[in-house]
Design an enzyme around this catalytic site. Structure first.
Site, PDB file in Angstrom:
ATOM      1  N   SER A  10       0.808  -1.228   0.000  1.00  0.00           N
ATOM      2  CA  SER A  10       0.000   0.000   0.000  1.00  0.00           C
ATOM      3  C   SER A  10       0.835   1.269   0.000  1.00  0.00           C
ATOM      4  CB  SER A  10      -0.943   0.000   1.203  1.00  0.00           C
ATOM      5  OG  SER A  10      -0.194  -0.074   2.399  1.00  0.00           O
ATOM      6  N   ARG A  11       2.118   1.162   0.305  1.00  0.00           N
ATOM      7  CA  ARG A  11       2.965   2.376   0.315  1.00  0.00           C
ATOM      8  C   ARG A  11       4.442   1.974   0.175  1.00  0.00           C
ATOM      9  NH1 ARG A  11       2.079   2.662   6.594  1.00  0.00           N
ATOM     10  NH2 ARG A  11       4.089   1.905   7.298  1.00  0.00           N
ATOM     11  N   SER A 138      17.325  -6.883   4.204  1.00  0.00           N
ATOM     12  CA  SER A 138      17.911  -5.563   4.481  1.00  0.00           C
ATOM     13  C   SER A 138      19.405  -5.737   4.708  1.00  0.00           C
ATOM     14  CB  SER A 138      17.286  -4.972   5.746  1.00  0.00           C
ATOM     15  OG  SER A 138      18.025  -3.844   6.180  1.00  0.00           O
ATOM     16  N   TYR A 151      15.004  -6.585  14.335  1.00  0.00           N
ATOM     17  CA  TYR A 151      14.900  -6.410  12.882  1.00  0.00           C
ATOM     18  C   TYR A 151      16.044  -7.136  12.154  1.00  0.00           C
ATOM     19  CZ  TYR A 151      14.330  -3.607   8.552  1.00  0.00           C
ATOM     20  OH  TYR A 151      14.137  -3.178   7.258  1.00  0.00           O
ATOM     21  N   ALA A 153      17.749  -9.709  13.224  1.00  0.00           N
ATOM     22  CA  ALA A 153      17.541 -11.161  13.329  1.00  0.00           C
ATOM     23  C   ALA A 153      16.521 -11.620  12.291  1.00  0.00           C
ATOM     24  CB  ALA A 153      17.067 -11.517  14.738  1.00  0.00           C
ATOM     25  N   ILE A 184      16.453   3.661   2.234  1.00  0.00           N
ATOM     26  CA  ILE A 184      15.538   4.068   1.160  1.00  0.00           C
ATOM     27  C   ILE A 184      14.565   5.094   1.737  1.00  0.00           C
ATOM     28  CG2 ILE A 184      13.875   3.224  -0.569  1.00  0.00           C
ATOM     29  CD1 ILE A 184      16.738   1.948  -0.806  1.00  0.00           C
TER      30      ILE A 184
HETATM   31  P1  NAD Z   1       6.767   1.053   5.055  1.00  0.00           P
HETATM   32  O1  NAD Z   1       6.619   1.112   6.528  1.00  0.00           O
HETATM   33  O2  NAD Z   1       6.543   2.282   4.254  1.00  0.00           O
HETATM   34  O3  NAD Z   1       5.840  -0.103   4.466  1.00  0.00           O
HETATM   35  C1  NAD Z   1       5.694  -1.348   5.077  1.00  0.00           C
HETATM   36  C2  NAD Z   1       4.454  -2.008   4.560  1.00  0.00           C
HETATM   37  O4  NAD Z   1       4.245  -3.263   5.237  1.00  0.00           O
HETATM   38  C3  NAD Z   1       3.199  -1.179   4.802  1.00  0.00           C
HETATM   39  O5  NAD Z   1       2.410  -1.188   3.641  1.00  0.00           O
HETATM   40  C4  NAD Z   1       2.502  -1.908   5.951  1.00  0.00           C
HETATM   41  O6  NAD Z   1       1.107  -1.744   5.949  1.00  0.00           O
HETATM   42  C5  NAD Z   1       2.884  -3.351   5.633  1.00  0.00           C
HETATM   43  N1  NAD Z   1       2.697  -4.237   6.763  1.00  0.00           N
HETATM   44  C6  NAD Z   1       3.151  -4.100   8.029  1.00  0.00           C
HETATM   45  N2  NAD Z   1       2.730  -5.114   8.792  1.00  0.00           N
HETATM   46  C7  NAD Z   1       1.987  -5.927   8.001  1.00  0.00           C
HETATM   47  C8  NAD Z   1       1.267  -7.138   8.211  1.00  0.00           C
HETATM   48  N3  NAD Z   1       1.233  -7.716   9.422  1.00  0.00           N
HETATM   49  N4  NAD Z   1       0.602  -7.711   7.154  1.00  0.00           N
HETATM   50  C9  NAD Z   1       0.624  -7.117   5.956  1.00  0.00           C
HETATM   51  N5  NAD Z   1       1.292  -5.966   5.694  1.00  0.00           N
HETATM   52  C10 NAD Z   1       1.958  -5.379   6.707  1.00  0.00           C
HETATM   53  O7  NAD Z   1       8.220   0.471   4.809  1.00  0.00           O
HETATM   54  P2  NAD Z   1       9.146   0.384   3.501  1.00  0.00           P
HETATM   55  O8  NAD Z   1      10.323   1.230   3.776  1.00  0.00           O
HETATM   56  O9  NAD Z   1       8.387   0.535   2.247  1.00  0.00           O
HETATM   57  O10 NAD Z   1       9.643  -1.126   3.678  1.00  0.00           O
HETATM   58  C11 NAD Z   1       9.242  -2.204   2.855  1.00  0.00           C
HETATM   59  C12 NAD Z   1      10.171  -3.389   3.145  1.00  0.00           C
HETATM   60  O11 NAD Z   1      11.510  -3.025   2.850  1.00  0.00           O
HETATM   61  C13 NAD Z   1      10.164  -3.824   4.611  1.00  0.00           C
HETATM   62  O12 NAD Z   1      10.255  -5.222   4.695  1.00  0.00           O
HETATM   63  C14 NAD Z   1      11.419  -3.186   5.151  1.00  0.00           C
HETATM   64  O13 NAD Z   1      11.921  -3.865   6.278  1.00  0.00           O
HETATM   65  C15 NAD Z   1      12.334  -3.280   3.953  1.00  0.00           C
HETATM   66  N6  NAD Z   1      13.461  -2.344   3.987  1.00  0.00           N
HETATM   67  C16 NAD Z   1      13.250  -0.987   4.016  1.00  0.00           C
HETATM   68  C17 NAD Z   1      14.342  -0.137   4.047  1.00  0.00           C
HETATM   69  C18 NAD Z   1      14.197   1.367   4.058  1.00  0.00           C
HETATM   70  O14 NAD Z   1      15.205   2.060   4.224  1.00  0.00           O
HETATM   71  N7  NAD Z   1      13.017   1.920   3.891  1.00  0.00           N
HETATM   72  C19 NAD Z   1      15.639  -0.669   4.084  1.00  0.00           C
HETATM   73  C20 NAD Z   1      15.820  -2.038   4.069  1.00  0.00           C
HETATM   74  C21 NAD Z   1      14.705  -2.868   4.010  1.00  0.00           C
END
Ligand code: NAD
Length: 242
Positions: A10-11, A138, A151, A153, A184
Site C-alpha cells: 500500500s505504500r 535488508s 529487525y 535477526a 531508502i
Molecule cells: P513502510 O513502513 O513504508 O511499508 C511497510 C508495509 O508493510 C506497509 O504497507 C505496511 O502496511 C505493511 N505491513 C506491516 N505489517 C503488516 C502485516 N502484518 N501484514 C501485511 N502488511 C503489513 O516500509 P518500507 O520502507 O516501504 O519497507 C518495505 C520493506 O523493505 C520492509 O520489509 C522493510 O523492512 C524493507 N526495507 C526498508 C528499508 C528502508 O530504508 N526503507 C531498508 C531495508 C529494508
C-alpha cells in the site's frame, strides 16, 4: 506474464514494486495490513497500466488469514507466479532495554509472515512447476545495526529462508532470491533523526538514500525471464554502503 502478490504493497517500497510489476505486464494483488484505501489506490494505478489488480487486506503473520487470502486469489485470479515478501515493521530499541513484545512483533511480522506466504505460495507454485519468490531483506540483516537486534535477526533469517526455499523449490523451476536494500526514502526512514540520516549518507558511496523505484527495479529484474538461472542470491541495493 502472471499473477504477482506484493505484501505490504500500500505504500513505500511495496507500492513501487506493485507499479513496476504491473508495468511489466503482471496482474497484481496489493496486500495491506490495514490501509485498504491506500492499497486500492495502488491497485487502481496498476489497472491504469492495463493489467488486472486487486487490493486485499490480511495480516501476513496470521497463517489462517494467509491461507484464506490465497484461496480467494486462486478463485478470483489464478495461481500466483510471483510472490514478493515485502511487508515489514521496525520496533527499534537497544538490546538491553528491548521489551519482549518489541522483539516478538518484529519476528512475527517480518520473518514468520514471510514464511507463511512462502510456504503456502511455494506449495501452489510447486504444483504449477513455475514461480518467482523475492524476499525483501535488508543490509541490516547482513552487517547488524545499533538498536535493531529484532529487525536484524528477522532480516538475516529471511536470507537463510531464501537459501533453503531455493534448494527445496529449485527442482520445480521456482527461483527464490532476496533483495537487501540499504537506506531508502520511505515512511520507515522518515522518522529517523536528522543527524543519523546525515551520518548514514556519509557512509553511502552514492551519497544519498535510495528511491523505492530503485528497489522495485531490482525486484522486477529477479522476477523477469532474464533472471531465470539466478536463485538463492541476495542482491544488495544500497548505493554502495556495505
Ligand atoms: P513502510 O513502513 O513504508 O511499508 C511497510 C508495509 O508493510 C506497509 O504497507 C505496511 O502496511 C505493511 N505491513 C506491516 N505489517 C503488516 C502485516 N502484518 N501484514 C501485511 N502488511 C503489513 O516500509 P518500507 O520502507 O516501504 O519497507 C518495505 C520493506 O523493505 C520492509 O520489509 C522493510 O523492512 C524493507 N526495507 C526498508 C528499508 C528502508 O530504508 N526503507 C531498508 C531495508 C529494508
Amino acid at each position: 506474464m502472471g499473477i504477482a502478490i506484493v505484501t505490504g504493497g500500500s505504500r513505500g517500497i511495496g507500492a513501487a514494486i506493485a507499479r513496476r510489476l504491473a508495468q511489466a505486464g503482471h496482474d497484481i494483488v496489493v496486500n495491506c495490513a490495514s490501509s485498504v484505501d491506500k492499497a486500492e489506490k495502488i491497485a487502481e494505478e496498476c489497472r491504469a497500466l492495463g493489467v488486472n489488480a486487486m487490493a486485499m487486506q490480511w495480516d501476513v503473520s496470521d497463517h489462517a488469514a494467509c491461507e484464506q487470502a490465497l484461496a480467494e486469489i486462486k478463485e478470483k485470479m489464478g495461481v500466483p507466479y510471483i510472490l514478493v515478501n515485502n511487508a515489514g515493521i521496525t520496533r527499534d530499541g537497544l538490546m538491553v532495554r528491548m521489551k519482549e513484545e518489541q522483539f516478538d512483533d518484529v519476528i512475527r511480522i517480518n520473518l514468520k509472515g514471510a514464511y507463511n506466504m512462502l510456504q503456502l505460495c511455494g506449495a501452489m507454485m510447486m504444483r504449477a512447476k513455475k514461480g518467482r519468490i523475492i524476499n525483501i531483506s535488508s543490509i541490516s540483516g547482513m552487517v547488524g545495526n545499533f538498536g535493531q537486534i529484532n529487525y536484524c535477526a528477522a532480516k538475516a533469517g529471511l536470507i537463510g529462508m531464501t537459501k533453503t526455499a531455493a534448494k527445496e523449490l529449485g527442482a520445480r523451476g521456482i527461483t527464490v532470491n532476496a533483495v537487501a536494500p540499504g537506506f531508502i526514502d520511505t515512511d520507515m526512514t522518515a522518522g529517523l533523526a536528522e543527524d543519523l540520516k546525515e551520518g548514514a549518507k556519509k557512509q553511502i558511496a552514492l551519497g544519498r538514500f535510495g528511491k523505492p523505484e530503485e528497489i522495485a527495479a531490482a525486484v522486477a529484474f529477479l522476477a523477469s525471464d532474464e533472471a531465470s538461472f539466478i536463485t538463492s542470491q541476495t542482491l544488495v541495493v544500497d548505493g554502495g554502503m556495505i
